[in-house]
Design an enzyme around this catalytic site. Structure first.
Site, PDB file in Angstrom:
ATOM      1  N   HIS A 153      -2.987   6.779   1.896  1.00 27.21           N
ATOM      2  CA  HIS A 153      -3.379   5.678   1.269  1.00 27.21           C
ATOM      3  C   HIS A 153      -4.833   5.475   1.567  1.00 27.21           C
ATOM      4  CE1 HIS A 153      -4.200   1.358   0.659  1.00 27.21           C
ATOM      5  NE2 HIS A 153      -4.040   1.123   1.778  1.00 27.21           N
ATOM      6  N   CYS A 194       0.686  -1.220  -0.160  1.00 30.07           N
ATOM      7  CA  CYS A 194       0.014   0.072   0.005  1.00 30.07           C
ATOM      8  C   CYS A 194       0.880   1.202   0.023  1.00 30.07           C
ATOM      9  CB  CYS A 194      -0.995   0.174   1.170  1.00 30.07           C
ATOM     10  SG  CYS A 194      -2.019  -1.387   1.404  1.00 30.07           S
ATOM     11  N   ASN A 233     -10.263  -0.043  -1.268  1.00 32.05           N
ATOM     12  CA  ASN A 233      -8.749  -0.124  -0.918  1.00 32.05           C
ATOM     13  C   ASN A 233      -8.176  -0.696  -2.245  1.00 32.05           C
ATOM     14  OD1 ASN A 233      -6.041  -0.740  -0.153  1.00 32.05           O
ATOM     15  ND2 ASN A 233      -6.522  -1.331   1.780  1.00 32.05           N
TER      16      ASN A 233
END
Length: 312
Positions: free
Chosen positions: A238, A113, A268
Site C-alpha cells: 500500500h 487502504c 496515498n
C-alpha cells in the site's frame, strides 16, 4: 478449472496534478517538509465532476482491453472503496452500468487502504468455488472528497485514482492464498468519520504498527504461496508513505524485488494504490508475465491482506 489468475490490469488518474509547491500556498508546509516526511512530490486530484465510479470505470476499461475481454464476459464486479458518498446504488453497480456489464453480481468492499487485496481475495475465492467465471476487481478512491485541506498533517498525503484487474478461472493457480486480518481495537488510528466525512489518522501509531508488526505478516503471505521473499520479482505495498514502504520492504527481505514507489507521484490513493502501482510496473515493462509479485495492503481499521500473484 482449479484456480484463478489475473489476466490483465489497468489504471487511471485524473489529469489535475497538485504539486508540493502548490500545497505550500494553501497550508503551512513546504516541498522540503513533505518530501522529507512522506516522500510525496505530486498527487492527482479529481474534479467535482469526476466521481469515484468514473475513475473506476476508466481503469476497468483499460484492464478489459488489455485482457482482450468485453463487458459481457464479466459476471462479478467487486469494487474496493471507502469514499463512496452515496450508499446505493453501490460503486460496483455504478461501474457495471457505466461499462454496460449485463447482470453481474456487484458488491463493494470497504477495508480502506487494504481494500483491493481483500477484494482480490474475494474474487479469487468466488472463481475457484465456481460462483463466478470472470471478475472485475477494482480499487478506487477519491480521497480529496474526504480531506480537510487546511490540515497539513493529512492533506499533503492524499491523491485520487483507480486501478483494476480482470480475474478469471485458470487451470493453474495465479493468485496465492490470502493472509488477512486486523487489529480492530486500534481501528481509531485511521478514520474517515463525521458529517461531512473527514480523513484523520494517528500517524505515529500507524508508523510503528506498519514497520514493526507487518514485516513478519508479509513474510507469512509469501510462505503461504510457497515462496521465500528473495524469490519475489516485485513487492507492491500500500502506497501510504515512503518512510513506511522502504523499511517494510527492507525488513521483508525481498532483496531481488522491484519495490513499487508510486506514492512519490500519486500520493496515498487508499484502495487504489496497489492496483495503480502494479499496473504502472506492468505498463512500463518492469515485470514479465509469470513473475511472482507480493501485493500487500494495510491501513484503515488496522486491517491487512496480502497474497502473491503471478504477473499477467
Amino acid at each position: 478449472m482449479i484456480g484463478s489468475r489475473i489476466a490483465a490490469v489497468g489504471h487511471y488518474q485524473p489529469a489535475r496534478v497538485l504539486t508540493n509547491e502548490e500545497l505550500a500556498g494553501m497550508v503551512d508546509t513546504s516541498d522540503a517538509w513533505i518530501t522529507s516526511r512522506v516522500g510525496i512530490r505530486t498527487r492527482h486530484i479529481a474534479g467535482p465532476d469526476e466521481p469515484v465510479d468514473e475513475l473506476a470505470a476508466h481503469a476497468s476499461a483499460k484492464a478489459l482491453a488489455a485482457a482482450g475481454r468485453t463487458p459481457a464476459d464479466i459476471d462479478l464486479v467487486v469494487v474496493a472503496t471507502s469514499t463512496a458518498i452515496d450508499r446505493s446504488p453501490n460503486m460496483a453497480a455504478r461501474v457495471a452500468a457505466r461499462l454496460g456489464i449485463p447482470g453481474p453480481a456487484a458488491m463493494d468492499v470497504n477495508v480502506v487502504c487494504a481494500g483491493f487485496t481483500h477484494a482480490l481475495a474475494t474474487a479469487d475465492h468466488a472463481v475457484r468455488a465456481g460462483a463466478a467465471h470472470r471478475a472485475l476487481v477494482v480499487g478506487a478512491d477519491k480521497m480529496s472528497d474526504v480531506t480537510d485541506w487546511t490540515d497539513r498533517s493529512t492533506c499533503v498525503l492524499v491523491g485520487d485514482g483507480a486501478g483494476a484487474a480482470v480475474v478469471e478461472a485458470a487451470e493453474e493457480t495465479g493468485i496465492g492464498p490470502v493472509l488477512w486480518g486486523s487489529v480492530p481495537e486500534m481501528g481509531h488510528a485511521v478514520r474517515i468519520e463525521g458529517t461531512p466525512p473527514r480523513f484523520a489518522q494517528e500517524g505515529q501509531s500507524v508508523y510503528r504498527w506498519a514497520t514493526t508488526k507487518l514485516p513478519s505478516i508479509a513474510r507469512q503471505a509469501c510462505e503461504k504461496a510457497g515462496l521465500a521473499p528473495e524469490d519475489l520479482a516485485a513487492v507492491v505495498l500500500h502506497q501510504a508513505n515512503l518512510r513506511i514502504i522502504e523499511p517494510l520492504a527492507a525488513k521483508l527481505g525481498a532483496i531481488n524485488a522491484v519495490v513499487a514507489r508510486d506514492v512519490t507521484d500519486s500520493g496515498n490513493t487508499s484502495a487504489a494504490s496497489i492496483p495503480l502501482a502494479f499496473s504502472k510496473l506492468v505498463e512500463r515493462g518492469e515485470l514479465s508475465a509469470g513473475d511472482p509479485v507480493l501485493l500487500f495492503g494495510f491501513g484503515g481499521n488496522l486491517s491487512y491482506a496480502g497474497q502473491v500473484v503471478r504477473c499477467p
